[in-house]
Design an enzyme around this catalytic site. Structure first.
Site, PDB file in Angstrom:
ATOM      1  N   TRP A 160       0.803  -1.219   0.000  1.00 43.20           N
ATOM      2  CA  TRP A 160       0.000   0.000   0.000  1.00 43.20           C
ATOM      3  C   TRP A 160       0.841   1.277   0.000  1.00 43.20           C
ATOM      4  CZ3 TRP A 160       2.091   2.247   4.152  1.00 43.20           C
ATOM      5  CH2 TRP A 160       2.609   1.409   5.148  1.00 43.20           C
ATOM      6  N   ASN A 161       2.147   1.169   0.279  1.00 45.37           N
ATOM      7  CA  ASN A 161       2.889   2.396   0.611  1.00 45.37           C
ATOM      8  C   ASN A 161       3.087   3.327  -0.567  1.00 45.37           C
ATOM      9  OD1 ASN A 161       4.774   0.595  -0.507  1.00 45.37           O
ATOM     10  ND2 ASN A 161       6.456   1.519   0.614  1.00 45.37           N
ATOM     11  N   LYS A 215      -2.591  -8.428  -7.576  1.00 46.89           N
ATOM     12  CA  LYS A 215      -3.375  -8.308  -6.352  1.00 46.89           C
ATOM     13  C   LYS A 215      -2.781  -7.136  -5.556  1.00 46.89           C
ATOM     14  CE  LYS A 215      -3.183  -9.219  -2.322  1.00 46.89           C
ATOM     15  NZ  LYS A 215      -3.811  -7.999  -1.795  1.00 46.89           N
ATOM     16  N   PRO A 216      -3.425  -5.969  -5.622  1.00 48.44           N
ATOM     17  CA  PRO A 216      -2.919  -4.837  -4.848  1.00 48.44           C
ATOM     18  C   PRO A 216      -3.261  -5.016  -3.377  1.00 48.44           C
ATOM     19  CG  PRO A 216      -4.931  -4.213  -6.007  1.00 48.44           C
ATOM     20  CD  PRO A 216      -4.653  -5.646  -6.364  1.00 48.44           C
ATOM     21  N   ASP A 217      -2.625  -4.240  -2.536  1.00 45.49           N
ATOM     22  CA  ASP A 217      -2.952  -4.301  -1.109  1.00 45.49           C
ATOM     23  C   ASP A 217      -4.411  -3.899  -0.897  1.00 45.49           C
ATOM     24  OD1 ASP A 217      -1.428  -4.392   1.714  1.00 45.49           O
ATOM     25  OD2 ASP A 217      -3.100  -2.973   1.794  1.00 45.49           O
ATOM     26  N   GLY A 267       6.756  -6.381  -0.665  1.00 45.82           N
ATOM     27  CA  GLY A 267       6.109  -6.285   0.640  1.00 45.82           C
ATOM     28  C   GLY A 267       7.096  -6.649   1.730  1.00 45.82           C
ATOM     29  N   SER A 268       6.587  -7.180   2.824  1.00 46.28           N
ATOM     30  CA  SER A 268       7.453  -7.441   3.971  1.00 46.28           C
ATOM     31  C   SER A 268       8.286  -8.708   3.760  1.00 46.28           C
ATOM     32  CB  SER A 268       6.593  -7.604   5.225  1.00 46.28           C
ATOM     33  OG  SER A 268       5.749  -8.722   5.068  1.00 46.28           O
ATOM     34  N   GLU A 322      10.893  -8.042  -3.487  1.00 43.23           N
ATOM     35  CA  GLU A 322      11.371  -6.711  -3.075  1.00 43.23           C
ATOM     36  C   GLU A 322      10.862  -6.507  -1.661  1.00 43.23           C
ATOM     37  OE1 GLU A 322      13.324  -4.961  -4.924  1.00 43.23           O
ATOM     38  OE2 GLU A 322      13.074  -5.873  -6.886  1.00 43.23           O
ATOM     39  N   LEU A 323      11.761  -6.572  -0.679  1.00 39.58           N
ATOM     40  CA  LEU A 323      11.313  -6.691   0.719  1.00 39.58           C
ATOM     41  C   LEU A 323      11.749  -5.504   1.581  1.00 39.58           C
ATOM     42  CD1 LEU A 323      12.102 -10.524   0.972  1.00 39.58           C
ATOM     43  CD2 LEU A 323      10.016  -9.414   0.150  1.00 39.58           C
TER      44      LEU A 323
END
Ligand code: NAD
Length: 541
Positions: free
Chosen positions: A180-181, A204-206, A255-256, A277-278
Site C-alpha cells: 500500500w505504501n 493483487k494490490p494491497d 512487501g514485507s 522486493e522486501l
C-alpha cells in the site's frame, strides 16, 4: 480509535465509519470509484464487500469486491487467453503503449494525486514521486525494451560455422502482489516491463489501496493495452496469494520480508521464478567533510518521505563525531518545523500513517526505545488532533542494541542518530543488519563517497542523495542484498526476469563432429589445434 483484524484493512472495524464527504474528495467522485470496481472480474461467489478507510480522516472512501480463489482463477484464465495474441504483436507496438501511458499519466496527474492521497493519507509531494516514477519507467521501457529483448547475436561454437542468437520469450502470465505504501508505483512499474515483454499480468494490490491500481489499469486501457491482458483481483493477501501463485508462470512480490518468505516457498514448490522486493533498515553515513546543510536536507528527505513508509527510507543516521553536535542540532531544529497534513495540496511536508496498525507499530518502537533510555531530539508523539493516524517526524539519540528500533524495520517517521569515530566503524555499523536494501553516504569528495559506497552491503547506495538518485536511475538494477530480497527491478534485469532465454544456433558447412572420412582420433587432434589457435585470435575470445 478503530481496531482491525489481523489483515490490515477495513473488514474488521468495530463501528461503521462515516462516509467521506464528496467535497473532501477533490477530483474523485464516488461514482467514478464504483465504475472502477467494474474492472475486477467476478466469479459470482465473492464475499461481502471490503471498504477503504481514508487514513487522513478515518472516514470511509468506498467499497470494493472481496475476491475469492475463484475470482483469481477467472482473472488468470482471461489474462492467459489475451496473452497469446499480445505476444505475437510487434514489439514496437507494445513499446508505443508504454509511451502513450507516459503521456497520459502526466496529463492526468492531478486526479491520481488526489486518489493516492485519499487512499494512503500521504502528503501530495510523496504522491507526486509515484507519478514521476511511473513516467520514468514507462519512458525507459518504452524506448529500451527492444535493445534488451533482442534477439542478440552471440559468439557461435565454431567461428564462421555456427551462428547463434539469444531470444527472449515471455513467461506467460505474471502474478504481482503489491503493498500500500506507494500504491501507484508498486502496482504498475513492475508490470510495465512484463507487459512490454509480451506477458499477461494479474495483480493483487494491497487491500488498503485497490482504487489507485484500478485507476492505473483504466489508464493503461486508454493507452491501448488489450482489455483482458492485465487483470486486477481485489481482496486479502492471505486468501488470494496462494491461488494466484498456484496459477501464474512467475511471481513478482513487493512487501514485507515475512510475507516474502511465504511467497518464495510457494514459488519454489511449483518451480516457478519469483522476485522479492522486501524490507530494509537503511543507513546513511555523514562523513566529516560533508556539506552539513545539504546532508540535513538529504536526511529529511530520506527519513520522512511518505512518513517513513518507504522501503528505501533512512532509519539509521551515522554522523562523524567532529560534526555530530552541529548536525543533530540542525536536524532536530529543522524536523521540529516540519508541517503535517494530508489535504489535497502541496502545503504539508509530511502526511499521515496509513492505518492504526502502522501507528501502533511506530508508537511501540518509540516507547520501547525511550523506556530503555533513548532521548527524543524532535517529535516523538502521535497527533490525533491532525488526523487519527498521524505521528510526528521523530529523531532519537542513544539507541542501543537492546531496543527493538535498533535492528527492526519501523517503516515510520523515526530515525536514530549515532556518532562514529572512523570511516571503518561507520561502514561496519551500517553493514550490521540482516537487511541490505538501500544506503546513503554524504561527503564533499565524490571519489571517497564511491569507495565507501562500494563497501556497503546494500543493493543501492546513493552518494549525496538519500534514495532518489539510484531509484530514479531506471537503466540500473534496484533490489536488495541479504533479507531485503531476491532479484532486481529496473534495467535489463527488471525486464529479462519476465522472459525465458532461448538460444538458437544454426550450424553450416561442417557438423560439430568428425567429418566423413576423418577418424575420431584425427578429429580430436584437429580440434585441439583449432582450440589452441582460437585462444589467440582477439575477435573470437
Ligand atoms: P505485507 O507483506 O504485509 O503485504 C504486501 C502484500 O502482500 C499485500 O498485497 C498483502 O495483501 C499481500 N499478502 C499478505 N499476506 C499474504 C500471503 N500470505 N500470501 C501472499 N500475499 C500476501 O507488507 P506491508 O507491511 O503491507 O508492506 C510494507 C513492507 O513492504 C515493508 O517491509 C516495506 O519495506 C516493504 N516494501 C518493500 C519494497 C521494495 O521495493 N523492496 C517496496 C515497498 C514496500
Amino acid at each position: 480509535m478503530v481496531t482491525l483484524t489481523e489483515d490490515p484493512g477495513i473488514a474488521g472495524m468495530e463501528t461503521e465509519p462515516s462516509l467521506l464527504p464528496q467535497e473532501e474528495m477533490g477530483s474523485i467522485s464516488r461514482e467514478g470509484l464504483r465504475q472502477l470496481t467494474e474492472l475486477v472480474p467476478l466469479a459470482g461467489n465473492e464475499g461481502p464487500p471490503l471498504q477503504v478507510i481514508s487514513p487522513g480522516t478515518g472516514a470511509m472512501l468506498a467499497e470494493y469486491p472481496h475476491g475469492t480463489p475463484a475470482t483469481v482463477s477467472k482473472a488468470v484464465r482471461r489474462a492467459r487467453r489475451a496473452q497469446s495474441e499480445w505476444a505475437e504483436t510487434n514489439l514496437v507496438e507494445r513499446e508505443a503503449v508504454l509511451m502513450r501511458y507516459h503521456d497520459l499519466i502526466l496529463a492526468h496527474r492531478e486526479e491520481i494525486l488526489d486518489l493516492i492521497q485519499l487512499e494512503t493519507g500521504k502528503a501530495r509531494k510523496s504522491a507526486f514521486e509515484e507519478v514521476a516514477d511511473v513516467a520514468l519507467v514507462s519512458r525507459y521501457y518504452g524506448l529500451n525494451a527492444e535493445r534488451h529483448l533482442g534477439p542478440h547475436q552471440r559468439k557461435g561454437a565454431l567461428p564462421g560455422l555456427t551462428s547463434t542468437w539469444e531470444h527472449h520469450r515471455p513467461k506467460g502470465v505474471v502474478g504481482f502482489i503489491s503493498p500500500w505504501n506507494y500504491p501507484l508505483s508498486m502496482a504498475i512499474t513492475d508490470a510495465l516491463p512484463a507487459l512490454v515483454a509480451g506477458n499477461g499480468a494479474v495483480l493483487k494490490p494491497d487491500q488498503q489501496t485497490p482504487f489507485t491500481a484500478l485507476w492505473a489499469l483504466q489508464l493503461l486501457h486508454r493507452a491501448g493495452l488489450p482489455y483482458d491482458l492485465f487483470q486486477i483481483v481485489t481482496g486479502k493477501g492471505s486468501e488470494l496469494g496462494t491461488p494466484l501463485i498456484d496459477q501464474v508462470d512467475y511471481v513478482a512480490f513487493t512487501g514485507s520480508t515475512k510475507t516474502g518468505r511465504i511467497v518464495a516457498r510457494q514459488a519454489a514448490e511449483r518451480l516457478i521464478g519469483c522476485s522479492l522486493e522486501l524490507g530494509g533498515k537503511n543507513p546513511m553515513i555523514v562523513l566529516a567533510d560533508a556539506d552539513l546543510e545539504s546532508a540535513v536536507e538529504g536526511a529529511i528527505r530520506g527519513c520522512f518521505a511518505n512518513a517513513g513508509q518507504l522501503c528505501i527510507s533512512i532509519e539509521r543516521l551515522y554522523i562523524a563525531e567532529s560534526v555530530f553536535e552541529r548536525f543533530t542540532q540542525r536536524l532536530a531544529a529543522r524536523v521540529s518545523r516540519m508541517t503535517l497534513g494530508s489535504q489535497l495540496d502541496f502545503e504539508a511536508d509530511m502526511g499521515s500513517l496509513v492505518s492504526p496498525a502502522q501507528l501502533d507499530k511506530v508508537e511501540a518502537h518509540v516507547l520501547d526505545a525511550v523506556t530503555k533510555g533513548a532521548k527524543v531530539l524532535a517529535g516523538g508523539r502521535a497527533r490525533p488532533d491532525i488526523g487519527p493516524y498521524f505521528f510526528e517526524p521523530t529523531v532519537l539519540q542513544g539507541v542501543t542494541e537492546e531496543m527493538e528500533i535498533c535492528s527492526e524495520e519501523t517503516f515510520g517517521p523515526v530515525v536514530s542518530v549515532s556518532p562514529f569515530d572512523s570511516v571503518e566503524e561507520a561502514i561496519e555499523r551500517a553493514n550490521d543488519s540482516r537487511y541490505g536494501l538501500n544506503a546513503a553516504v554524504w561527503t564533499s569528495d565524490a571519489e571517497v563517497g564511491r569507495e565507501v559506497a562500494a563497501r556497503i552491503e546494500a543493493g543501492t547506495v546513493n552518494v549525496n542523495e538519500a534514495y532518489a538518485a539510484t531509484w530514479g536511475s531506471i537503466d540500473a538494477p534496484m533490489g536488495g542484498f541479504k533479507e531485503s530480497g531476491l532479484g532486481r527491478r529496473h534495467g535489463a534485469e527488471g525486464l529479462l526476469k519476465y522472459t525465458e532465454a532461448q538460444t538458437i544456433s544454426v550450424q553450416r558447412g561442417m557438423p560439430i563432429a568428425s567429418p566423413a572420412g576423418v577418424g575420431e582420433k584425427d578429429f580430436s587432434e584437429l580440434m585441439t589445434g583449432a582450440l589452441r589457435l582460437l585462444r589467440w585470435i582477439p575477435g573470437l575470445r
